[in-house]
Design an enzyme around this catalytic site. Structure first.
Site, PDB file in Angstrom:
ATOM      1  N   ARG A  79       7.264 -14.138 -13.646  1.00  0.00           N
ATOM      2  CA  ARG A  79       7.756 -13.916 -12.348  1.00  0.00           C
ATOM      3  C   ARG A  79       9.232 -13.524 -12.272  1.00  0.00           C
ATOM      4  O   ARG A  79       9.655 -12.917 -11.397  1.00  0.00           O
ATOM      5  CB  ARG A  79       7.184 -14.890 -11.245  1.00  0.00           C
ATOM      6  CG  ARG A  79       7.404 -14.256  -9.802  1.00  0.00           C
ATOM      7  CD  ARG A  79       6.737 -15.064  -8.935  1.00  0.00           C
ATOM      8  NE  ARG A  79       6.371 -16.326  -9.166  1.00  0.00           N
ATOM      9  CZ  ARG A  79       7.269 -17.363  -8.777  1.00  0.00           C
ATOM     10  NH1 ARG A  79       8.420 -17.212  -8.504  1.00  0.00           N
ATOM     11  NH2 ARG A  79       6.724 -18.755  -9.052  1.00  0.00           N
ATOM     12  N   TYR A 133       7.209   7.795   5.480  1.00  0.00           N
ATOM     13  CA  TYR A 133       5.649   7.222   5.037  1.00  0.00           C
ATOM     14  C   TYR A 133       5.236   6.288   5.956  1.00  0.00           C
ATOM     15  O   TYR A 133       5.976   5.650   6.743  1.00  0.00           O
ATOM     16  CB  TYR A 133       6.005   6.516   3.730  1.00  0.00           C
ATOM     17  CG  TYR A 133       4.561   5.805   3.335  1.00  0.00           C
ATOM     18  CD1 TYR A 133       3.913   6.844   2.657  1.00  0.00           C
ATOM     19  CD2 TYR A 133       4.446   4.727   2.990  1.00  0.00           C
ATOM     20  CE1 TYR A 133       2.411   6.429   2.312  1.00  0.00           C
ATOM     21  CE2 TYR A 133       3.161   4.145   2.659  1.00  0.00           C
ATOM     22  CZ  TYR A 133       2.291   4.882   2.168  1.00  0.00           C
ATOM     23  OH  TYR A 133       1.019   4.520   2.068  1.00  0.00           O
ATOM     24  N   ASP A 198      14.105   7.302  -0.117  1.00  0.00           N
ATOM     25  CA  ASP A 198      12.645   7.344  -0.818  1.00  0.00           C
ATOM     26  C   ASP A 198      12.578   8.726  -1.556  1.00  0.00           C
ATOM     27  O   ASP A 198      12.395   9.682  -0.843  1.00  0.00           O
ATOM     28  CB  ASP A 198      11.418   7.208   0.250  1.00  0.00           C
ATOM     29  CG  ASP A 198      10.125   6.931  -0.245  1.00  0.00           C
ATOM     30  OD1 ASP A 198       9.771   7.595  -1.379  1.00  0.00           O
ATOM     31  OD2 ASP A 198       9.467   6.284   0.316  1.00  0.00           O
ATOM     32  N   LYS A 223       2.520   7.296  -7.298  1.00  0.00           N
ATOM     33  CA  LYS A 223       2.640   8.503  -7.371  1.00  0.00           C
ATOM     34  C   LYS A 223       2.966   9.305  -8.856  1.00  0.00           C
ATOM     35  O   LYS A 223       2.157   9.231  -9.572  1.00  0.00           O
ATOM     36  CB  LYS A 223       3.096   9.071  -6.119  1.00  0.00           C
ATOM     37  CG  LYS A 223       3.141   8.215  -4.923  1.00  0.00           C
ATOM     38  CD  LYS A 223       1.583   8.269  -4.292  1.00  0.00           C
ATOM     39  CE  LYS A 223       1.419   7.094  -3.227  1.00  0.00           C
ATOM     40  NZ  LYS A 223       2.349   6.958  -2.072  1.00  0.00           N
TER      41      LYS A 223
HETATM   42  C1  LIG Z   1       2.802   5.846  -1.085  1.00  0.00           C
HETATM   43  C2  LIG Z   1       3.999   5.908  -0.516  1.00  0.00           C
HETATM   44  C3  LIG Z   1       4.713   4.802  -0.449  1.00  0.00           C
HETATM   45  C4  LIG Z   1       4.099   3.361  -0.588  1.00  0.00           C
HETATM   46  O1  LIG Z   1       3.911   3.213  -2.119  1.00  0.00           O
HETATM   47  P1  LIG Z   1       2.752   2.134  -2.429  1.00  0.00           P
HETATM   48  O2  LIG Z   1       2.654   2.253  -3.942  1.00  0.00           O
HETATM   49  O3  LIG Z   1       1.444   2.819  -1.828  1.00  0.00           O
HETATM   50  O4  LIG Z   1       3.038   0.861  -1.973  1.00  0.00           O
HETATM   51  C5  LIG Z   1       6.040   4.901   0.082  1.00  0.00           C
HETATM   52  N1  LIG Z   1       6.576   6.190   0.157  1.00  0.00           N
HETATM   53  C6  LIG Z   1       6.057   7.038   0.059  1.00  0.00           C
HETATM   54  C7  LIG Z   1       6.795   8.401   0.191  1.00  0.00           C
HETATM   55  C8  LIG Z   1       4.906   7.133  -0.303  1.00  0.00           C
HETATM   56  O5  LIG Z   1       3.937   8.440  -0.614  1.00  0.00           O
END
Ligand SMILES: *Cc1c(COP(=O)(O)O)cnc(C)c1O
Length: 406
Positions: A79, A133, A198, A223
């Site tokens: 951790r 998001y 982001d 992603k």
């Molecule tokens: C999917 C997504 C998130 C959240 O990510 P997770 O891995 O599903 O927790 C945050 N920002 C964007 C732009 C996303 O597409």
């Protein structure tokens, strides 16, 4: 005992960073030849032998405080530190042009850590630029983490700042309709307040927000970075000060990445530039084709001139990306029927993988967003994969016609 795996696999990157394609293949791996292996070792230990109480204790103190493991110590406990995950972090930091990166068990865990870290400095107010998001919007709007949000247009960020503002949060391209935000212009309006961008949709292949003034660059690594739909993860690329602040939050809240996930992500990053460029070229073809389709009302894609009035593609982004959104004639019912009728294209949330996905944001990813900020019910979001775009057009054409008849 000395640590078998050096922490940073290179010291030369700050002086002579490699170009993106080379960095994607080699970052976090430059010590492998010296170790006598060709791929990174997968280190699964949850606990690690301590050389002695004194050096073990010193390692614990360094890691729990957010620092890096001392060379003559131990990684202590998974951790606190994992060397396989650290290789992935090193690769992301190098690609984003940041000093360090900190990986988490999901994108939401990464965003949570940023919010908690800001709050723990006594700065519980956040300025959010919509659209964000759905999960990010929800965590901010709900105040679940004890933060308070003010929503602002990108040009009104300065007016929304308060003495206790700890973060400004922006997403570009925005989700789901791919609005672009001028990162440098917003960074200017933030003054001393750190800007979080982001960068999930663009990836460092197309956009490096730190070069435009962002302090924190966040990814849902689920992603494009992973790219194959089999790893849930998040990562924050940032400076040393913020990374040192984020690691204790990760250790205390437990949102760590499993080393096998770190391994798969590090491997995924090797083909990231190739995938993103190829998928973007296909997305451009699909966006153009959709523009001429009789069942389609409007197409949102940063590569179309009307979707990029400020000319940010070419300046801030090196390409428009591989996500396309469009509205279907006939509104929400026709959009939902189109998603249902796709066959080759999978009807599923998420994006950034090798296969093409379609989803209906108003019902799914943006369901938690308040109705006034929710996307139009006629919008569909398409994450374009590596299939032949001609097959994707055929599938979409069939689905749009089927939905039109229904
Ligand atoms: C999917 C997504 C998130 C959240 O990510 P997770 O891995 O599903 O927790 C945050 N920002 C964007 C732009 C996303 O597409």
């Amino acid at each position: 005992m000395t640590s078998a795996v050096p922490l940073r696999t290179t010291t030369a990157t700050a002086d002579a960073p490699h170009r993106t394609d080379t960095a994607a293949v080699h970052a976090g791996r430059r010590d492998l030849r010296q170790l006598g292996v060709h791929v990174p070792p997968l280190e699964m230990s949850t606990t690690n032998p301590l050389p002695c109480v004194e050096r073990g204790g010193a390692s614990y103190e360094a890691l729990a405080g957010g620092g890096l493991p001392p060379g003559d110590g131990s990684h202590v406990y998974q951790r606190l530190w994992n060397p396989t995950t650290a290789r992935f972090e090193e690769a992301v930091a190098e690609l984003e042009g940041c000093a360090q990166a900190v990986a988490f068990s999901s994108g939401m865990a990464a965003i949570t850590a940023c919010l908690l870290a800001a709050r723990s400095c006594g700065k519980g107010h956040v300025v959010g630029v919509r659209p964000l998001y759905g999960g990010t919007d929800h965590v901010l709007a709900s105040g679940l983490l004890g933060t308070e949000v003010s929503w602002a247009r990108p040009e009104r960020v300065a007016e929304a700042l308060r003495p206790d503002t700890g973060l400004v949060i922006v997403e570009t391209p925005g989700n789901p309709t791919l609005e672009l935000v001028d990162i440098a212009a917003v960074a200017d309006r933030c003054g001393d307040v750190p800007l979080l961008v982001d960068n999930t949709f663009a990836t460092p292949v197309l956009q490096r927000p730190a070069e435009h003034g962002a302090t924190l660059v966040v990814h849902s690594a689920t992603k494009y970075l992973g790219g194959h739909g089999d790893v849930l993860a998040g990562v924050v690329a940032t400076d040393e000060e913020w990374a040192t602040r984020l690691r204790p939050v990760r250790a205390l809240t437990g949102g760590v990445l499993h080393p096998l996930a770190g391994y798969l992500l590090h491997r995924g990053v090797q083909t990231l530039p190739l995938r993103v460029r190829h998928q973007s070229a296909s997305a451009r073809r699909l966006a153009t084709w959709l523009t001429g389709h009789p069942a389609v009302e409007r197409v949102y894609y940063p590569g179309l001139p009307q979707c990029d009035p400020a000319g940010l593609v070419g300046r801030q982004m090196s390409g428009p990306g591989a996500v396309v959104a469009f509205t279907v004639r006939g509104g929400g019912a026709a959009a939902a029927a189109t998603a249902d009728a796709c066959e080759l294209i999978t009807h599923a949330v998420s994006l950034g993988g090798v296969d093409t996905l379609i989803q209906h944001p108003a019902s799914l990813t943006h369901r938690p967003v308040t109705p006034d900020a929710r996307p139009d019910a006629a919008v569909l979001r398409l994450s374009v994969g590596l299939e032949d775009p001609a097959d994707l057009c055929e599938d979409l054409d069939r689905a749009l016609r089927a939905a039109g008849r229904a």
